[in-house]
Write an enzyme that holds these catalytic residues in place. Structure first.
Site, PDB file in Angstrom:
ATOM      1  N   THR A  96       0.866  -1.182   0.000  1.00  0.00           N
ATOM      2  CA  THR A  96       0.000   0.000   0.000  1.00  0.00           C
ATOM      3  C   THR A  96       0.900   1.230   0.000  1.00  0.00           C
ATOM      4  OG1 THR A  96      -1.694  -1.137   1.282  1.00  0.00           O
ATOM      5  CG2 THR A  96      -1.784   1.262   1.261  1.00  0.00           C
ATOM      6  N   LYS A 171      -7.602   1.637  -2.882  1.00  0.00           N
ATOM      7  CA  LYS A 171      -7.237   1.217  -1.519  1.00  0.00           C
ATOM      8  C   LYS A 171      -7.357   2.397  -0.539  1.00  0.00           C
ATOM      9  CE  LYS A 171      -5.109  -0.969   1.868  1.00  0.00           C
ATOM     10  NZ  LYS A 171      -5.635  -2.100   2.593  1.00  0.00           N
ATOM     11  N   LYS A 246      -1.342   5.274   8.705  1.00  0.00           N
ATOM     12  CA  LYS A 246      -0.572   5.328   7.454  1.00  0.00           C
ATOM     13  C   LYS A 246      -1.507   5.543   6.259  1.00  0.00           C
ATOM     14  CE  LYS A 246       1.670   2.363   4.113  1.00  0.00           C
ATOM     15  NZ  LYS A 246       2.045   1.023   3.693  1.00  0.00           N
TER      16      LYS A 246
HETATM   17  P1  NAD Z   1       5.802  -5.961   7.406  1.00  0.00           P
HETATM   18  O1  NAD Z   1       6.565  -4.818   7.967  1.00  0.00           O
HETATM   19  O2  NAD Z   1       5.423  -7.111   8.282  1.00  0.00           O
HETATM   20  O3  NAD Z   1       6.611  -6.578   6.149  1.00  0.00           O
HETATM   21  C1  NAD Z   1       7.309  -5.820   5.196  1.00  0.00           C
HETATM   22  C2  NAD Z   1       8.624  -6.542   4.929  1.00  0.00           C
HETATM   23  O4  NAD Z   1       9.298  -5.917   3.827  1.00  0.00           O
HETATM   24  C3  NAD Z   1       9.598  -6.496   6.113  1.00  0.00           C
HETATM   25  O5  NAD Z   1       9.887  -7.817   6.534  1.00  0.00           O
HETATM   26  C4  NAD Z   1      10.845  -5.790   5.528  1.00  0.00           C
HETATM   27  O6  NAD Z   1      12.068  -6.295   6.047  1.00  0.00           O
HETATM   28  C5  NAD Z   1      10.685  -6.083   4.056  1.00  0.00           C
HETATM   29  N1  NAD Z   1      11.462  -5.227   3.157  1.00  0.00           N
HETATM   30  C6  NAD Z   1      11.749  -3.897   3.268  1.00  0.00           C
HETATM   31  N2  NAD Z   1      12.499  -3.511   2.217  1.00  0.00           N
HETATM   32  C7  NAD Z   1      12.683  -4.599   1.405  1.00  0.00           C
HETATM   33  C8  NAD Z   1      13.352  -4.832   0.163  1.00  0.00           C
HETATM   34  N3  NAD Z   1      13.984  -3.865  -0.485  1.00  0.00           N
HETATM   35  N4  NAD Z   1      13.323  -6.070  -0.365  1.00  0.00           N
HETATM   36  C9  NAD Z   1      12.668  -7.085   0.274  1.00  0.00           C
HETATM   37  N5  NAD Z   1      12.024  -6.926   1.445  1.00  0.00           N
HETATM   38  C10 NAD Z   1      12.030  -5.696   2.009  1.00  0.00           C
HETATM   39  O7  NAD Z   1       4.497  -5.315   6.733  1.00  0.00           O
HETATM   40  P2  NAD Z   1       3.148  -6.068   6.311  1.00  0.00           P
HETATM   41  O8  NAD Z   1       2.185  -6.035   7.445  1.00  0.00           O
HETATM   42  O9  NAD Z   1       3.504  -7.371   5.668  1.00  0.00           O
HETATM   43  O10 NAD Z   1       2.593  -5.048   5.211  1.00  0.00           O
HETATM   44  C11 NAD Z   1       3.162  -4.966   3.911  1.00  0.00           C
HETATM   45  C12 NAD Z   1       2.321  -4.011   3.072  1.00  0.00           C
HETATM   46  O11 NAD Z   1       0.958  -4.478   3.053  1.00  0.00           O
HETATM   47  C13 NAD Z   1       2.274  -2.584   3.618  1.00  0.00           C
HETATM   48  O12 NAD Z   1       2.338  -1.693   2.541  1.00  0.00           O
HETATM   49  C14 NAD Z   1       0.926  -2.516   4.325  1.00  0.00           C
HETATM   50  O13 NAD Z   1       0.393  -1.198   4.364  1.00  0.00           O
HETATM   51  C15 NAD Z   1       0.090  -3.432   3.449  1.00  0.00           C
HETATM   52  N6  NAD Z   1      -1.062  -4.043   4.128  1.00  0.00           N
HETATM   53  C16 NAD Z   1      -0.915  -4.644   5.348  1.00  0.00           C
HETATM   54  C17 NAD Z   1      -2.016  -5.221   5.967  1.00  0.00           C
HETATM   55  C18 NAD Z   1      -1.897  -5.891   7.327  1.00  0.00           C
HETATM   56  O14 NAD Z   1      -2.923  -6.192   7.943  1.00  0.00           O
HETATM   57  N7  NAD Z   1      -0.682  -6.175   7.817  1.00  0.00           N
HETATM   58  C19 NAD Z   1      -3.269  -5.207   5.342  1.00  0.00           C
HETATM   59  C20 NAD Z   1      -3.387  -4.637   4.077  1.00  0.00           C
HETATM   60  C21 NAD Z   1      -2.270  -4.055   3.486  1.00  0.00           C
END
Ligand code: NAD
Length: 297
Positions: A96, A171, A246
């Site tokens: 997102t 979104k 966010k």
């Molecule tokens: P998270 O922080 O658990 O995971 C993100 C991962 O990306 C981390 O492990 C980080 O180390 C990794 N990362 C950062 N830079 C990187 C790179 N260059 N290459 C590879 N990996 C890299 O976050 P999440 O909860 O998994 O959310 C991810 C996305 O999904 C966000 O944009 C969030 O807004 C969206 N989202 C999350 C949810 C939720 O409920 N968690 C729901 C809908 C959308």
């Protein structure tokens, strides 16, 4: 079956990558974070040591990263996806992020001949684990057609929103509604408490009246009426207040850029910012009812 490079194996990315593997694809993941790498190893996912190791030779690259700067860096950085991806590789970003970044990265990808879609999700970690996510997809009809079979392995509802960036637009517009509606349900529940009206009675009436909305009927912010919601487990997330903040900030940034009026969104953003400042960012976003209850009228 395809060779897939999956970037970002956090709370969402790991279950999504695991579902692609379960569907028979050859998935190689990369995440620089130790906790994510450990969890991916335990889940039996093949891990690359760096981004190039996941991207080189992949027919499809999928990313699930924290925010816009991570996406820009992962795709356009000197050692990024656009440097290493095979010609014709399909690129799918599920993070997102802001619409402008999504469009800029899609333009850079198109300039190198790649089909790319922005495909953010709704459904949270439960939906990611159950492969029941909703994907909102921005990109050309051709890119959408290529991406759909992979998204179907991770989700249930796949909607083509329009050109590049419109997946992100959908979104943030959706979560703008959600943030405002959650606060409205919290305010009504707290007012009901003060008026001597039981939560369950208000739920029974409003869930069949014009106040009905998802924040009430599926995600009720008080314990009792919907036993599965975070309110019934001390507001453990779910969807954290930090994530809601966010997404509201993304909506406010988009509103400012386009000149759209979002007075309720601005108020909701301020309330979530205050709630997060009080060290509640790790709680579910429905826990904002505690702050509303504690605020003098
Ligand atoms: P998270 O922080 O658990 O995971 C993100 C991962 O990306 C981390 O492990 C980080 O180390 C990794 N990362 C950062 N830079 C990187 C790179 N260059 N290459 C590879 N990996 C890299 O976050 P999440 O909860 O998994 O959310 C991810 C996305 O999904 C966000 O944009 C969030 O807004 C969206 N989202 C999350 C949810 C939720 O409920 N968690 C729901 C809908 C959308």
């Amino acid at each position: 079956m395809a060779r897939i490079g999956f970037l970002g194996l956090g709370n969402m990315g790991l279950p999504m990558a695991s579902n692609l593997r379960r569907a028979g694809h050859a998935v190689t993941g990369f995440d620089p974070g130790d906790p994510a790498r450990r969890a991916a190893g335990e889940a039996g996912l093949r891990l690359a040591d760096d981004l190039a190791g996941a991207v080189v030779g992949a027919e499809v690259v999928i990313s699930m990263l924290p925010a816009g700067p991570h996406v820009r860096d992962a795709y356009e950085g000197p050692a990024g996806v656009l440097t290493h991806a095979m010609p014709q590789a399909l690129l799918i970003d599920c993070s997102t992020i802001d619409v402008e970044t999504a469009r800029a990265v899609a333009r850079a990808a198109a300039a190198r001949g790649h089909d790319m879609v922005d495909a953010p999700v709704s459904g949270g970690v439960t939906g990611a684990a159950a492969a029941s996510l909703t994907f909102m997809v921005g990109g050309t009809v051709e890119a959408f057609g290529r991406a759909a079979p992979f998204l179907e392995a991770m989700g249930q509802t796949i909607v083509h929103a329009g050109d590049a960036g419109t997946g992100q637009a959908a979104k943030i517009c959706n979560n703008l509604m959600l943030g405002i509606q959650m606060i409205s349900v919290c305010e009504a529940m707290v007012l009901a408490e003060k008026l001597g009206l039981a939560h369950q009675k208000l739920f029974d009436i409003s869930s069949r009246s014009s106040g009905q909305c998802w924040s009430l009927t599926s995600y009720c912010p008080v314990p009792g009426p919907v036993p599965t919601t975070p309110a019934n487990r001390d507001y453990r997330p779910g969807f954290t207040a930090a994530m809601m903040l966010k997404d509201l900030k993304l909506a406010m940034g988009a509103a400012e850029m386009t000149g759209a009026a979002t007075p309720m969104g601005a108020a909701a953003t301020q309330l979530y910012a205050k709630f997060a400042r009080e060290e509640n960012e790790g709680l579910d976003f429905s826990a904002i009812i505690k702050m509303i209850r504690g605020t003098p009228g």
